[in-house]
Scaffold this active site. Sequence first.
Site, PDB file in Angstrom:
ATOM      1  N   ALA A 145      -1.616  -1.032  -3.882  1.00 25.52           N
ATOM      2  CA  ALA A 145      -2.588   0.255  -3.885  1.00 25.52           C
ATOM      3  C   ALA A 145      -1.717   1.417  -4.000  1.00 25.52           C
ATOM      4  O   ALA A 145      -0.940   1.519  -3.410  1.00 25.52           O
ATOM      5  CB  ALA A 145      -3.148   0.083  -2.531  1.00 25.52           C
ATOM      6  N   GLY A 184       5.315   5.069  -3.320  1.00 28.95           N
ATOM      7  CA  GLY A 184       6.104   6.238  -3.350  1.00 28.95           C
ATOM      8  C   GLY A 184       7.489   5.826  -3.276  1.00 28.95           C
ATOM      9  O   GLY A 184       7.850   4.677  -3.994  1.00 28.95           O
ATOM     10  N   VAL A 203       9.568   4.450  -0.920  1.00 31.32           N
ATOM     11  CA  VAL A 203       9.836   3.485  -0.199  1.00 31.32           C
ATOM     12  C   VAL A 203       8.963   2.074  -0.871  1.00 31.32           C
ATOM     13  O   VAL A 203       9.562   1.121  -1.018  1.00 31.32           O
ATOM     14  CB  VAL A 203       9.499   3.444   1.219  1.00 31.32           C
ATOM     15  CG1 VAL A 203       9.772   2.203   1.956  1.00 31.32           C
ATOM     16  CG2 VAL A 203      10.377   4.601   2.068  1.00 31.32           C
ATOM     17  N   LYS A 222      10.798   7.994  16.497  1.00 34.13           N
ATOM     18  CA  LYS A 222      11.791   6.987  16.346  1.00 34.13           C
ATOM     19  C   LYS A 222      12.576   6.528  17.889  1.00 34.13           C
ATOM     20  O   LYS A 222      12.588   5.608  18.166  1.00 34.13           O
ATOM     21  CB  LYS A 222      12.872   7.356  15.479  1.00 34.13           C
ATOM     22  CG  LYS A 222      12.403   7.475  14.075  1.00 34.13           C
ATOM     23  CD  LYS A 222      13.433   8.010  13.275  1.00 34.13           C
ATOM     24  CE  LYS A 222      13.038   8.539  11.860  1.00 34.13           C
ATOM     25  NZ  LYS A 222      13.801   9.369  10.967  1.00 34.13           N
ATOM     26  N   CYS A 228       0.760  -1.036  -0.021  1.00 37.78           N
ATOM     27  CA  CYS A 228       0.011   0.151  -0.265  1.00 37.78           C
ATOM     28  C   CYS A 228       0.887   1.294  -0.058  1.00 37.78           C
ATOM     29  O   CYS A 228       1.610   1.372   1.120  1.00 37.78           O
ATOM     30  CB  CYS A 228      -1.016  -0.058   1.221  1.00 37.78           C
ATOM     31  SG  CYS A 228      -1.902  -1.501   1.199  1.00 37.78           S
TER      32      CYS A 228
END
EC number: 1.1.1.3
Length: 434
Positions: free
Chosen positions: A43, A12, A14, A203, A9
């Site tokens: 997707a 882009g 990545v 993170k 999904c």
Amino acid sequence: MKPVKVGICGLGTVGSGTFNVLKRNAEEIARRAGRGIEVAQIAQRRPNPQCDTGSTPITAEVLAVADNPEIDVVVELIGGYTLARELVLRAIANGKHVVTANKALIAVHGNEIFAKAREQGVIVAFEASVAGGIPVIKALREGLAANRINWVAGIINGTGNFILSEMREKGRTFPDVLAEAQALGYAEADPTFDVEGIDAAHKLTILASIAFGIPLQFDKAYTEGITRLTTADVGYAEALGYRIKHLGVARSTDQGIELRVHPTLIPADRLIANVNGVMNAVMVNGDAVGSTLFYGAGAGQEPTASAVVADLVDVVRAMTSDPENRVPHLAFQPDALSDHPVLSIEACESAYYLRIQAKDHPGVLAQVASILSARGINIESIMQKEAEEHDGLVPMILLTHRVTERHMVEAITALEALDDVVGDVVRIRVEHLN
Ligand code: HSE
């Protein structure tokens, strides 16, 4: 054995990197996983002409992937909190495993997502959410499982590190370097997430939970950005033998857990102080292992895809195992998470760099020293520069020993009230990482 079917999904940077790595290294990946991994659906809301997806079925409807009965694993690479959360929860509810690179989603909604995943007996893997291609979650969760972790300190935002590196090495200004980081595709959609420390705090929140076995508590993380750093302070730090880095620090103390992201002076001879450009590095200090350092690309198409695909391999290896015997999402068994509190920034302790602009009078230094000593603040070194030509003010730079933030704030208030001190005192925390 039949291949495992994956739905990607988001196609882009990545997503397309993940598709390409899965295709290019299909044979090696199958040899490792024991089965092939096939992208059975993608997707994408916008076409990506950079990625040749061949005959792979494409939908514009992201949630359709979570509902597709053919799909075993949903790979969430759309980012953000809203649709991504809906997608992940729907995939889990439909009994699918999930791989995500979404640090914001895990830091903010991870407790809920992991609870639902446990109910359904599915895996949610998120290695790519922290420091891109560096397998630091795996290292912390599994490789260092013998240790009581003392602290974690990391350069975990490539955009911020690129800006600080360029400012130091080339004397470039902040907005100039930020514009370049955006053009290079490293910055978040909202670059304030990078420069104000929000991305790093997402993170760090994840790393701290895995290091100390505490629930995810992003709302308690302290963030301070790099937008007010000046080239003067970068230069003074250098002269004192330090580098300024935008560091995430998570430390376990008897009182609680420190969880903070802020500009930090680090001794220039530490390896981590020499991590430059968009690279990331995470130090982990454990009671048995001592200090370790994990270094690599923290963002970018294939480095991040490397972590996503490694998670897919892990999922494929573990999907037929008993859910009770899998590595817990947050490294510690869910019923063994600790309620050790996250400390407010006032209760955190560090050494400090102070820059005071003082009038050039006898006795100013004595007043400064007296304010610090009255609060038990020990001065480690002092550097005084020539008076500035334009205003006659003397920059006075001090390094202190460790002190709680509360005491330092009180001292700074008293320093700023002195007649001979002009303007705000610049305060930057110092970590020796030893
Ligand atoms: N904006 C992030 C960074 C991307 O600069 O590190 C990776 O999370």
